[in-house]
Design an enzyme around this catalytic site. Structure first.
Site, PDB file in Angstrom:
ATOM      1  N   GLU A 106       9.845   1.222  10.547  1.00 40.72           N
ATOM      2  CA  GLU A 106      10.886   2.212  10.212  1.00 40.72           C
ATOM      3  C   GLU A 106      10.217   3.571  10.347  1.00 40.72           C
ATOM      4  O   GLU A 106       9.368   3.917   9.524  1.00 40.72           O
ATOM      5  CB  GLU A 106      11.364   2.037   8.760  1.00 40.72           C
ATOM      6  CG  GLU A 106      11.977   0.700   8.427  1.00 40.72           C
ATOM      7  CD  GLU A 106      13.362   0.541   8.994  1.00 40.72           C
ATOM      8  OE1 GLU A 106      13.931   1.532   9.477  1.00 40.72           O
ATOM      9  OE2 GLU A 106      13.864  -0.587   8.971  1.00 40.72           O
TER      10      GLU A 106
ATOM     11  N   CYS B 233      13.499  11.130   6.504  1.00 43.15           N
ATOM     12  CA  CYS B 233      13.496  10.625   7.883  1.00 43.15           C
ATOM     13  C   CYS B 233      14.857  10.863   8.519  1.00 43.15           C
ATOM     14  O   CYS B 233      14.963  11.070   9.718  1.00 43.15           O
ATOM     15  CB  CYS B 233      13.152   9.145   7.895  1.00 43.15           C
ATOM     16  SG  CYS B 233      14.156   8.167   6.789  1.00 43.15           S
TER      17      CYS B 233
ATOM     18  N   GLU C 197       9.939  16.343  14.931  1.00 45.46           N
ATOM     19  CA  GLU C 197      10.333  16.089  13.543  1.00 45.46           C
ATOM     20  C   GLU C 197       9.461  16.952  12.628  1.00 45.46           C
ATOM     21  O   GLU C 197       8.256  16.725  12.510  1.00 45.46           O
ATOM     22  CB  GLU C 197      10.131  14.605  13.185  1.00 45.46           C
ATOM     23  CG  GLU C 197      10.609  14.311  11.777  1.00 45.46           C
ATOM     24  CD  GLU C 197      10.219  12.920  11.286  1.00 45.46           C
ATOM     25  OE1 GLU C 197       9.140  12.442  11.645  1.00 45.46           O
ATOM     26  OE2 GLU C 197      11.014  12.336  10.530  1.00 45.46           O
TER      27      GLU C 197
ATOM     28  N   LYS D 139       0.870  -1.183   0.000  1.00 41.98           N
ATOM     29  CA  LYS D 139       0.000   0.000   0.000  1.00 41.98           C
ATOM     30  C   LYS D 139       0.905   1.232   0.000  1.00 41.98           C
ATOM     31  O   LYS D 139       1.493   1.600   1.007  1.00 41.98           O
ATOM     32  CB  LYS D 139      -0.910   0.026   1.233  1.00 41.98           C
ATOM     33  CG  LYS D 139      -1.883   1.215   1.203  1.00 41.98           C
ATOM     34  CD  LYS D 139      -1.815   1.950   2.511  1.00 41.98           C
ATOM     35  CE  LYS D 139      -2.005   3.410   2.563  1.00 41.98           C
ATOM     36  NZ  LYS D 139      -1.959   4.301   1.465  1.00 41.98           N
TER      37      LYS D 139
HETATM   38  P1  NAP Z   1       2.433   8.450   7.708  1.00 41.09           P
HETATM   39  O1  NAP Z   1       1.349   9.443   7.825  1.00 41.09           O
HETATM   40  O2  NAP Z   1       2.717   7.584   8.876  1.00 41.09           O
HETATM   41  O3  NAP Z   1       2.050   7.549   6.430  1.00 41.09           O
HETATM   42  C1  NAP Z   1       2.837   6.475   6.031  1.00 41.09           C
HETATM   43  C2  NAP Z   1       1.951   5.426   5.408  1.00 41.09           C
HETATM   44  O4  NAP Z   1       1.002   4.978   6.378  1.00 41.09           O
HETATM   45  C3  NAP Z   1       1.151   5.948   4.222  1.00 41.09           C
HETATM   46  O5  NAP Z   1       1.026   4.914   3.264  1.00 41.09           O
HETATM   47  C4  NAP Z   1      -0.184   6.255   4.854  1.00 41.09           C
HETATM   48  O6  NAP Z   1      -1.257   6.229   3.954  1.00 41.09           O
HETATM   49  C5  NAP Z   1      -0.308   5.127   5.854  1.00 41.09           C
HETATM   50  N1  NAP Z   1      -1.262   5.428   6.925  1.00 41.09           N
HETATM   51  C6  NAP Z   1      -1.670   6.655   7.349  1.00 41.09           C
HETATM   52  N2  NAP Z   1      -2.578   6.518   8.355  1.00 41.09           N
HETATM   53  C7  NAP Z   1      -2.737   5.188   8.545  1.00 41.09           C
HETATM   54  C8  NAP Z   1      -3.540   4.423   9.435  1.00 41.09           C
HETATM   55  N3  NAP Z   1      -4.352   4.987  10.321  1.00 41.09           N
HETATM   56  N4  NAP Z   1      -3.451   3.078   9.376  1.00 41.09           N
HETATM   57  C9  NAP Z   1      -2.624   2.489   8.493  1.00 41.09           C
HETATM   58  N5  NAP Z   1      -1.841   3.160   7.617  1.00 41.09           N
HETATM   59  C10 NAP Z   1      -1.891   4.497   7.640  1.00 41.09           C
HETATM   60  O7  NAP Z   1       3.802   9.097   7.309  1.00 41.09           O
HETATM   61  P2  NAP Z   1       4.095  10.103   6.113  1.00 41.09           P
HETATM   62  O8  NAP Z   1       3.577  11.437   6.488  1.00 41.09           O
HETATM   63  O9  NAP Z   1       3.668   9.504   4.844  1.00 41.09           O
HETATM   64  O10 NAP Z   1       5.684  10.090   6.125  1.00 41.09           O
HETATM   65  C11 NAP Z   1       6.412  10.844   7.036  1.00 41.09           C
HETATM   66  C12 NAP Z   1       6.911  10.002   8.179  1.00 41.09           C
HETATM   67  O11 NAP Z   1       7.567   8.836   7.700  1.00 41.09           O
HETATM   68  C13 NAP Z   1       7.954  10.771   8.968  1.00 41.09           C
HETATM   69  O12 NAP Z   1       7.791  10.506  10.346  1.00 41.09           O
HETATM   70  C14 NAP Z   1       9.237  10.163   8.460  1.00 41.09           C
HETATM   71  O13 NAP Z   1      10.344  10.313   9.294  1.00 41.09           O
HETATM   72  C15 NAP Z   1       8.842   8.734   8.306  1.00 41.09           C
HETATM   73  N6  NAP Z   1       9.802   8.054   7.427  1.00 41.09           N
HETATM   74  C16 NAP Z   1      10.614   7.088   7.968  1.00 41.09           C
HETATM   75  C17 NAP Z   1      11.562   6.462   7.169  1.00 41.09           C
HETATM   76  C18 NAP Z   1      12.470   5.381   7.708  1.00 41.09           C
HETATM   77  O14 NAP Z   1      13.000   4.606   6.919  1.00 41.09           O
HETATM   78  N7  NAP Z   1      12.695   5.294   9.010  1.00 41.09           N
HETATM   79  C19 NAP Z   1      11.668   6.820   5.838  1.00 41.09           C
HETATM   80  C20 NAP Z   1      10.835   7.817   5.329  1.00 41.09           C
HETATM   81  C21 NAP Z   1       9.889   8.413   6.138  1.00 41.09           C
HETATM   82  P3  NAP Z   1      -1.858   7.600   3.350  1.00 41.09           P
HETATM   83  O15 NAP Z   1      -0.802   8.166   2.502  1.00 41.09           O
HETATM   84  O16 NAP Z   1      -3.025   7.127   2.619  1.00 41.09           O
HETATM   85  O17 NAP Z   1      -2.183   8.471   4.528  1.00 41.09           O
END
Ligand code: NAP
Length: 501
Positions: free
Chosen positions: A272, A307, A405, A196
């Site tokens: 992650e 990240c 962050e 997804k």
């Molecule tokens: P996010 O809001 O957590 O979304 C990530 C994924 O989770 C998306 O596919 C999102 O779908 C899905 N999602 C959202 N709400 C959900 C729920 N209630 N249940 C299940 N899945 C759900 O994060 P983001 O804003 O896309 O990305 C930013 C974050 O990712 C930051 O904290 C960043 O540091 C972290 N990140 C970590 C790494 C690593 O390798 N450690 C790498 C890159 C980013 P939708 O798009 O449909 O909302």
């Protein structure tokens, strides 16, 4: 077969790539394009200029059921899961070649869906993703089981088996690379995968999935289901037909997924998550210019939507003013612009809403008393969701600017007086993803990297690495690892077979 060529060199050349590109419009399920079962669609908006780009299916729980059922069928059929590993590897190698062949198109899709400059997507994101698919393809038949020497009257075999159906949920900032951290590893182990992607950025991985089928992945082995996180992501996390879940995203969503798994089939959930990476410049740094170049790059690359962004710059007090001036000068000079223009170094933020959130953090930081030496919370005019880099000085370790962050181009500069203080500040964070240490002392390089709590420490560099090393975090940055042979652990189960002789 390798395709050596250079990236399109002008805006007109990238626009020509776009003119030839058809945007994926369905979910990739069972080897073909599919609409959502109820026909719902969601509109994608490109951060390039805020215009509507296309529509993709807005799936629901029943679409997840269909995707998981297809993945399970494919797994049970054994046409992938029981294939000799070398043959699985060969499919991945063909897939990498096809991605190389479609490299411009894949870079273009990333630029359109999330605003990363197409030239950067071509040179970094797509290249890295191809490298990961190829690396796992090459690894396929080089993995060994164990046979410990136990008792003379018995033989023990410890083997790794695929788990079955793997779900992967990924974010928008590196839509292809972060998916390729997981998908080829899970596949080469023999699993089926349901991905997804983030709602904002499904296009590039939809095209990659189609190329996977062309490379020889049997139908159903790699499914891409589109729709919103709270609907699709949650349904995957609760699905009893999903054997394990690998997630990259925010800690808040990671916590929800752990709860959902706990309330369903107790599937393992690998996380992650976010970061607030410290970048430490010591007074004995060998090459201060390189350190300043890199500090600026570490917050400007991908418009700070990383990240691992080096969002906390920790500088020895004796260098503080020089480093603030040098980094600020470099950040003021980054070329913002159209993501399709190859001269653009700094693209827009991914969504209008995200830009507003980042701007609000700049305003909050300014109101907190920290000194804003570059940037502003004012939203610039013009097309695209641009927001120039911001730099704050006078930040204390406990301030929101040093803890929260922001996930955008906002740098907080802190100073320290000695090594112990630097380490205390570096570790004063809920996160533990990446860190960087700039020093000319071998002793300091080793000792400081040992004492920093982080999944990766870079010495005299930032964000370096390749497919052979694991990537993961500690504390709120998650656990486990993607990439490398260790990236296979979460996608396999250990089986002991004990035979009496
Ligand atoms: P996010 O809001 O957590 O979304 C990530 C994924 O989770 C998306 O596919 C999102 O779908 C899905 N999602 C959202 N709400 C959900 C729920 N209630 N249940 C299940 N899945 C759900 O994060 P983001 O804003 O896309 O990305 C930013 C974050 O990712 C930051 O904290 C960043 O540091 C972290 N990140 C970590 C790494 C690593 O390798 N450690 C790498 C890159 C980013 P939708 O798009 O449909 O909302």
């Amino acid at each position: 077969m390798r395709f050596e060529r250079s990236a399109p060199a002008t805006l007109a050349e990238w626009e020509a790539v776009w003119a030839k590109t058809s945007l994926p419009a369905g979910m990739w399920l069972d080897g073909e394009w599919n609409a959502a079962l109820d026909g719902s669609v969601a509109t994608l908006v490109t951060p390039r200029d805020g215009s509507d780009l296309t529509v993709v299916p807005a799936g629901r729980a029943e679409d997840v059921d269909r995707a998981v059922a297809g993945a399970r069928r494919a797994f049970e059929a054994g046409t992938w899961s029981r294939l000799p590993p070398r043959e699985r590897g060969d499919v991945l190698l063909r897939w990498a070649d096809l991605m190389e062949e479609h490299r411009e198109e894949l870079a273009l899709l990333i630029a359109l869906e999330m605003g990363k400059p197409a030239a950067t997507a071509w040179a970094v994101e797509v290249r890295t993703s191809i490298g990961l698919v190829r690396w796992y393809g090459e690894l396929a038949d080089k993995l060994m089981d164990e046979s410990p020497r136990g008792r003379p009257d018995s033989v023990a075999i410890v083997s790794r088996e695929p788990l079955g159906v793997v779900a992967a949920i990924t974010p928008w900032n590196f839509p292809m690379t972060l998916s390729c951290f997981k998908v080829p590893a899970a596949l080469v182990a023999g699993n089926s995968v349901v991905l997804k992607p983030a709602s904002q950025t499904p296009l590039s991985m939809l095209r990659v999935a189609e190329l996977g089928s062309r490379a020889g992945l049997p139908d159903g082995v790699f499914q891409v289901v589109t729709g919103s996180g709270p609907v699709i992501g949650d349904a995957l996390a609760r699905h009893r037909g999903v054997d394990t879940l690998s997630f990259t995203g925010s800690p808040a969503v990671g916590a929800r997924l752990l709860r959902a798994a706990g309330e369903s089939n107790l599937k393992p959930v690998a996380l992650e998550l976010g970061g607030k990476s410290p970048n430490l410049i010591f007074e004995d740094v060998d090459d201060l210019d390189a350190a300043m170049d890199t500090a600026a790059w570490a917050i400007a690359f991908n418009s700070g939507q990383m990240c691992t962004a080096g969002s906390r710059l920790l500088v020895h007090a004796s260098l503080h003013d020089e480093v603030v001036a040098g980094v600020t000068e470099r950040l003021a000079a980054v070329r913002a612009g159209d993501p399709l223009d190859p001269s653009t170094e700094f693209g827009p933020l991914a969504t209008r809403r995200h830009r507003e959130d980042v701007a609000a953090e700049i305003r909050r930081g300014r109101e907190s008393g920290a000194r804003l030496v570059l940037g502003s919370e004012e939203i610039p005019g013009g097309p695209g969701f641009h927001l120039p880099p911001a730099v704050f000085t006078g930040v204390s370790p406990g301030d929101r600017l040093a803890q929260h962050e922001i996930f955008g181009p906002v740098l907080s500069v802190l100073s320290f007086h000695d090594e112990d203080e630097a380490i205390v500040i570096a570790n004063h964070s809920d996160y533990g993803l990446g860190a960087s240490v700039w020093t000319g002392s071998l002793r300091r390089a080793h000792q400081v990297s040992r004492r920093i709590v982080a999944g990766t420490v870079w010495v005299n560099c930032f964000e370096e690495g390749d497919a052979s090393v694991p990537f993961g975090g500690r504390k709120l940055s998650g656990h486990g690892a993607d990439k490398s042979v260790h990236g296979l652990d979460k996608f396999t189960a250990l089986k002991t077979t004990w035979m009496a002789l």
